[in-house]
Design an enzyme around this catalytic site. Structure first.
Site, short mmCIF file in Angstrom:
data_model
loop_
_atom_site.label_atom_id
_atom_site.label_comp_id
_atom_site.label_asym_id
_atom_site.label_seq_id
_atom_site.Cartn_x
_atom_site.Cartn_y
_atom_site.Cartn_z
CG ASP A 11 -3.38 -8.25 3.73
OD1 ASP A 11 -3.97 -9.14 3.48
OD2 ASP A 11 -3.31 -7.01 3.36
CE1 TYR A 230 2.29 -0.86 -1.63
CE2 TYR A 230 0.98 -2.30 -3.24
CZ TYR A 230 1.03 -1.65 -2.07
OH TYR A 230 0.10 -1.43 -1.15
CE LYS A 233 3.64 2.37 2.98
NZ LYS A 233 4.92 2.48 3.07
P1 13P Z 1 -2.15 -3.23 2.78
O1 13P Z 1 -0.55 -3.34 2.86
O2 13P Z 1 -2.78 -3.03 4.25
O3 13P Z 1 -2.67 -4.55 2.16
O4 13P Z 1 -2.79 -2.04 1.96
C1 13P Z 1 -2.37 -2.01 0.61
C2 13P Z 1 -2.72 -0.39 0.39
O5 13P Z 1 -1.83 0.37 0.03
C3 13P Z 1 -4.04 -0.15 0.19
O6 13P Z 1 -4.44 0.92 -0.51
MG MG Z 2 -3.96 -5.81 2.02
MG MG Z 3 -2.67 -4.34 5.87
#
Ligand code: 13P
Ligand code: MG
Ligand code: MG
Ligand code: 13P
Length: 377
Positions: A11, A230, A233
């Site tokens: 990402d 963090y 994800k």
């Molecule tokens: P991504 O990891 O897909 O960027 O999502 C982050 C997230 O937690 C959105 O609420």
């Molecule tokens: Mg993202």
């Molecule tokens: Mg993502």
């Protein structure tokens, strides 16, 4: 020369929050791969699932090849540059290190690779999931490769009847790859005992016991283990070879109809169902729901034909509707109980600080007055 299938995804920025990359970002990633990979790759495809951009590549350089990983890193850097110029959210989100050092593993991007002796017909599935983590594939893989209630090939095909070897990684171990090999069907209960905890134990690869061939490869990186905080994800990618000595394509797809609750969704901190979606879908409801796409390919002498969108068929509309209902049902209970992930999985430090503060204000009460009056201990 064996063929290597490599998928590297990251990402590096998305429009309107964590929804989807821009066409310009995808375009520059694709052009970088085409230009810089011309002499290195046999073929490639660039796609996105949610806000994650995946580069699928075929080559003869083997797993973990520095030039292939470097190419993907450069392409993601170029994508990051566009994301910055367009003010996209989370520009460079998954590029956790400042400079490339030999292999993108441990640097943020997710990687799934396998080296194969190409069969006369070589069908495979490329799965990409957004707003969840690598353990999301544990259940579908268990059902497809180890459960004859789900995969009749385990009964009907002599080679498949010999079973499959699962390599499972303990992703809590950050100093190195801590893995265990388990054989299905003999060690089915041991396998289930680990796979029931998808935040800790993740299927990394699956191998045919009849032929020794690799059937599946899953990206196993946990971003918050790398970064210590963090960072988004650990949206996982997976390659699964199908047919012949492996489950049929339909047997690999079938378990996804469960749309099981997985870790993911809003702020990487909830339990939400895994919705099978069409290729190049964005996200929406509650920054999710967690979603998975399935691109079906055939490859011959390294040249890809496809993809066919395996979750575009009308059957999956019913599954999507049910997944949406499951998503809303879980959201009805807000922060309560299993709707939100347990403390050690929460991706945000704010709540940890809040609880530390509250903890100081707890007092152990002196013996209750009634007990004192009765002379009880
Ligand atoms: P991504 O990891 O897909 O960027 O999502 C982050 C997230 O937690 C959105 O609420
Ligand atoms: Mg993202
Ligand atoms: Mg993502
Ligand atoms: P075909 O007869 O269409 O090749 O299908 C074989 C099969 O049984 C797949 O599950």
């Amino acid at each position: 020369m064996p063929l290597t299938l490599s998928v590297i995804k990251a990402d590096v920025g998305s429009i309107g929050g964590h929804i989807a990359p821009s066409p310009e970002l995808l375009d520059v990633v694709e052009r970088t791969v085409a230009w810089e990979g011309a002499a290195l790759l046999l073929d490639y495809r660039v796609s996105h699932t949610g806000d994650d951009v995946a580069i699928l590549m075929t080559h003869e350089e083997g797993v973990g090849c520095e030039q292939v990983h470097h190419l993907a890193w450069e392409a993601f850097l170029a994508g990051t540059e566009v994301a910055r110029r367009q003010g996209l959210y989370g520009a460079g989100q998954d590029l956790l290190k400042d400079s490339f050092s030999g292999n993108v593993k441990g640097m943020g991007p997710a990687v799934a690779e396998m080296e194969v002796e190409e069969r006369a017909a070589e069908p495979f599935l490329f799965f990409a999931a957004d707003k969840t983590d690598p353990g999301a594939y544990n259940l579908p893989l268990y059902l497809a490769f180890a459960d004859p209630m789900s995969t009749p090939g385990l009964l009907l095909s002599p080679k498949m009847s010999r079973g499959f070897r699962f390599v499972v990684m303990d992703v809590a171990h950050v100093e190195g790859d801590r893995v265990i090999e388990l054989e299905a069907p003999e060690q089915l209960y041991d396998l289930a005992a680990l796979l029931r905890d998808p935040e800790r134990y993740v299927v990394e690869s699956i191998w045919s016991r009849a032929t020794g061939e690799q059937a599946a490869a899953v990206s196993t990186s946990r971003l918050h283990n790398i970064a210590g905080k963090y960072t988004g994800k650990d949206d996982p990618v997976m390659l699964v070879r199908t047919q012949m000595n492996f489950p049929a394509t339909g047997e690999v797809l079938a378990p996804f109809q469960i749309a099981p609750y997985v870790a993911g969704g809003m702020r990487g901190s909830h339990h939400q169902p895994l919705m099978p979606v069409r290729l190049d879908s964005g996200t929406s409801y509650f920054d999710g729901p967690p979603c998975v796409s399935a691109a079906a390919y055939s490859v011959h002498e390294g040249r890809l034909t496809g993809p066919v969108d395996a979750f575009a068929h009308p059957f999956w509309d019913m599954v999507r509707t049910r997944a949406a209902e499951k998503a809303v049902e879980m959201r009805r209970q807000g922060f309560f109980g299993p709707a939100m992930l347990p403390m050690d999985e929460l991706e945000y430090t704010g709540i940890v600080e809040k609880l530390r503060e509250l903890d100081k204000r707890f007092r152990v009460r002196a013996a209750a007055p009634a007990a004192v009056a009765l002379g009880l201990p």
